[in-house]
Scaffold this motif. Structure first.
Motif, PDB file in Angstrom:
ATOM      1  N   LYS A   7       0.780  -1.182  -0.165  1.00  0.00           N
ATOM      2  CA  LYS A   7      -0.027  -0.092  -0.236  1.00  0.00           C
ATOM      3  C   LYS A   7       0.806   1.233   0.010  1.00  0.00           C
ATOM      4  O   LYS A   7       0.602   2.109  -0.764  1.00  0.00           O
ATOM      5  CB  LYS A   7      -0.883  -0.195   1.252  1.00  0.00           C
ATOM      6  N   GLU A  10       2.462   1.822  -3.177  1.00  0.00           N
ATOM      7  CA  GLU A  10       1.317   2.330  -4.306  1.00  0.00           C
ATOM      8  C   GLU A  10       1.071   3.778  -4.032  1.00  0.00           C
ATOM      9  O   GLU A  10       1.078   4.580  -5.014  1.00  0.00           O
ATOM     10  CB  GLU A  10      -0.032   1.538  -4.054  1.00  0.00           C
ATOM     11  N   ASN A  11       0.991   4.162  -2.637  1.00  0.00           N
ATOM     12  CA  ASN A  11       0.726   5.440  -2.374  1.00  0.00           C
ATOM     13  C   ASN A  11       1.848   6.339  -2.897  1.00  0.00           C
ATOM     14  O   ASN A  11       1.829   7.601  -3.245  1.00  0.00           O
ATOM     15  CB  ASN A  11       0.713   5.834  -1.064  1.00  0.00           C
ATOM     16  N   ARG A  13       4.040   5.545  -5.414  1.00  0.00           N
ATOM     17  CA  ARG A  13       3.960   5.949  -6.996  1.00  0.00           C
ATOM     18  C   ARG A  13       2.859   6.993  -7.386  1.00  0.00           C
ATOM     19  O   ARG A  13       3.224   7.856  -8.011  1.00  0.00           O
ATOM     20  CB  ARG A  13       3.509   4.732  -7.369  1.00  0.00           C
ATOM     21  N   ASN A  14       1.770   7.019  -6.636  1.00  0.00           N
ATOM     22  CA  ASN A  14       0.840   8.085  -6.780  1.00  0.00           C
ATOM     23  C   ASN A  14       1.235   9.278  -6.429  1.00  0.00           C
ATOM     24  O   ASN A  14       1.038  10.299  -7.390  1.00  0.00           O
ATOM     25  CB  ASN A  14      -0.399   7.805  -6.234  1.00  0.00           C
ATOM     26  N   VAL A  15       1.910   9.639  -5.320  1.00  0.00           N
ATOM     27  CA  VAL A  15       2.382  10.865  -5.186  1.00  0.00           C
ATOM     28  C   VAL A  15       3.438  11.452  -6.032  1.00  0.00           C
ATOM     29  O   VAL A  15       3.396  12.481  -6.664  1.00  0.00           O
ATOM     30  CB  VAL A  15       2.739  11.067  -3.670  1.00  0.00           C
ATOM     31  N   THR A  16       4.226  10.425  -6.165  1.00  0.00           N
ATOM     32  CA  THR A  16       5.206  10.692  -7.385  1.00  0.00           C
ATOM     33  C   THR A  16       4.949  11.016  -8.622  1.00  0.00           C
ATOM     34  O   THR A  16       5.288  12.110  -9.516  1.00  0.00           O
ATOM     35  CB  THR A  16       6.283   9.441  -7.539  1.00  0.00           C
ATOM     36  N   ASP A  17       3.994  10.399  -9.107  1.00  0.00           N
ATOM     37  CA  ASP A  17       3.480  10.732 -10.519  1.00  0.00           C
ATOM     38  C   ASP A  17       2.519  12.119 -10.560  1.00  0.00           C
ATOM     39  O   ASP A  17       2.848  12.709 -11.294  1.00  0.00           O
ATOM     40  CB  ASP A  17       2.058   9.711 -10.970  1.00  0.00           C
ATOM     41  N   ARG A  18       2.096  12.126  -9.142  1.00  0.00           N
ATOM     42  CA  ARG A  18       1.361  13.720  -9.138  1.00  0.00           C
ATOM     43  C   ARG A  18       2.415  15.026  -9.333  1.00  0.00           C
ATOM     44  O   ARG A  18       2.299  15.845  -9.839  1.00  0.00           O
ATOM     45  CB  ARG A  18       0.517  13.693  -7.849  1.00  0.00           C
ATOM     46  N   ARG A  21       3.852  15.029 -13.020  1.00  0.00           N
ATOM     47  CA  ARG A  21       2.600  15.803 -13.661  1.00  0.00           C
ATOM     48  C   ARG A  21       2.657  17.301 -13.332  1.00  0.00           C
ATOM     49  O   ARG A  21       2.706  18.075 -14.360  1.00  0.00           O
ATOM     50  CB  ARG A  21       1.387  15.203 -13.410  1.00  0.00           C
ATOM     51  N   THR A 223       0.613  18.088   1.740  1.00  0.00           N
ATOM     52  CA  THR A 223      -0.629  17.079   1.001  1.00  0.00           C
ATOM     53  C   THR A 223      -1.689  17.915   0.224  1.00  0.00           C
ATOM     54  O   THR A 223      -2.064  17.720  -0.834  1.00  0.00           O
ATOM     55  CB  THR A 223      -1.192  16.309   1.899  1.00  0.00           C
ATOM     56  N   GLU A 245      -2.490   7.247   2.835  1.00  0.00           N
ATOM     57  CA  GLU A 245      -3.693   6.697   3.104  1.00  0.00           C
ATOM     58  C   GLU A 245      -4.031   5.277   2.702  1.00  0.00           C
ATOM     59  O   GLU A 245      -3.291   4.600   2.442  1.00  0.00           O
ATOM     60  CB  GLU A 245      -4.119   7.498   1.241  1.00  0.00           C
TER      61      GLU A 245
END
Ligand SMILES: *Cc1c(COP(=O)(O)O)cnc(C)c1O
Length: 260
Positions: A7, A10-11, A13-18, A21, A223, A245
Motif C-alpha cells: 500500500k 502504491e501511495n 507511486r501515486n504521489v510521485t506521479d502527481r 505531472r 498534501t 492513505e
C-alpha cells in the motif's frame, strides 16, 4: 487486510506521479522536486518500511521524535547487509520541519541533515555553536511567514533579507534556501499568493545577499497544496498524509501540522 508495504509503495507511486505531472505542467524537470516524507503520523513498524519503498528523505516536526526515530531506523538498517545488491540501504536523510526551540538544538543536531525551520538569529547562532562542538556543518533553510498569519512561526517577509545576511556569516551553517507553510484554507489563490511571495523573496535574497550557490531550495507544499507549490517553484515538498492513505495509523498520531 492490506499489506502495508504494498500500500505504501502504491501511495508513493501515486504521489510521485502527481509530482511529475505538476513539474511537466510547470515546464520543469521531474528531478527538480524532491519528495520528503513527513513521518509524524507513523508508528515504528511503518517507519521502518519507508526506506524499502524508496523514501530516503524523512522528516519530523518535533525534536525529540526526530532523534528517537532516526536512531530506531539506523539501528534497524544497521542489522542489514551493507551491499545494496543484498538489500542493504543507505541511511535516510532526516529533515527537521517543525518549530525548533533553542534548548532542543542539541537533541536533534546529531541526527539531522537539514533544518527547515530557522526563523531567528538566536536560533541560528545556537545551531552554529552546537554544530561547531560536533565538528560538522549543517544545511538549513530559513522559515518565512509568507502568508503573514499572526499565529504562524517564521520570520516576517520584511525581516527575512536582514536575517539571511546575518545567518550567511555563521561558519558552521550552510544557508540553502527558504521554507514556508501556506495558510490552512481551501482558497488556492491565497495559497498561491503565499508561495509566489516566498519565491520572490528567495530571488531577492539570492541576488542581493552573498549566500552562495548552495542557496537553491524552496521547501513549500504539503498534501493539500504541493501541486500549487511546484507551479511556484518548490524544490522540496514535505508530504505526510497523502503517503499514508489506506494505512492504519496509531491513534495518538498528531492530526494537525506545526506540532512542537
Ligand atoms: C505535518 C507537516 C507536513 C506534512 O503535512 P501533510 O498535510 O500531512 O502532508 C509538512 N510540513 C510540516 C512543517 C508539518 O508539520
Amino acid at each position: 487486510m492490506v499489506d502495508p508495504k504494498r500500500k505504501l509503495a502504491e501511495n508513493v507511486r501515486n504521489v510521485t506521479d502527481r509530482i511529475h505531472r505538476a513539474c511537466a505542467a510547470a515546464g520543469r524537470k521531474e528531478t527538480a522536486v524532491q519528495l520528503i516524507a513527513v513521518t509524524k503520523y507513523l508508528g515504528l513498524d511503518l517507519l521502518r518500511i519507508l526506506p524499502d519503498v524508496g523514501l530516503g528523505d524523512l522528516a519530523e516536526s518535533r525534536a525529540q521524535e526526530l532523534s528517537r526515530r532516526a536512531a530506531a531506523v539506523n539501528e534497524f538498517l544497521s542489522r542489514r547487509p551493507r551491499d545494496p545488491a543484498q538489500g542493504g540501504m543507505p541511511r535516510p536523510r532526516w529533515h527537521m520541519v517543525g518549530h525548533l526551540q533553542r534548548n532542543k538544538v542539541k537533541i536533534v543536531l546529531p541526527w539531522v541533515d537539514v533544518i527547515h525551520s530557522v526563523d531567528s538569529l538566536r536560533l541560528a547562532e545556537e545551531i552554529d555553536a552546537v554544530a561547531a562542538k560536533l565538528n560538522r556543518s549543517i544545511d538549513i533553510l530559513m522559515q518565512v511567514n509568507a502568508g503573514g498569519e499572526a499565529q504562524k512561526h517564521g520570520v516576517a517577509v520584511g525581516a527575512a533579507t536582514h536575517l539571511a545576511e546575518h545567518v550567511a556569516t555563521l561558519p558552521n551553517i550552510r544557508l540553502c534556501g527558504l521554507m514556508t507553510m501556506a495558510p490552512l484554507t481551501d482558497d488556492q489563490s491565497v495559497v498561491r499568493d503565499c508561495f509566489v511571495r516566498c519565491h520572490e523573496l528567495f530571488e531577492e535574497i539570492r541576488h542581493e545577499v552573498g549566500v552562495g550557490d548552495q542557496f537553491k531550495h524552496l521547501s513549500m507544499g504539503m498534501t493539500a497544496d504541493f501541486e500549487t507549490a511546484i507551479a511556484q517553484g518548490a524544490t522540496m515538498v514535505r508530504i505526510g498524509r497523502a503517503l499514508y492513505e489506506g494505512l492504519t495509523l496509531p491513534a495518538d498520531a498528531p492530526a494537525g501540522t506545526e506540532v512542537s
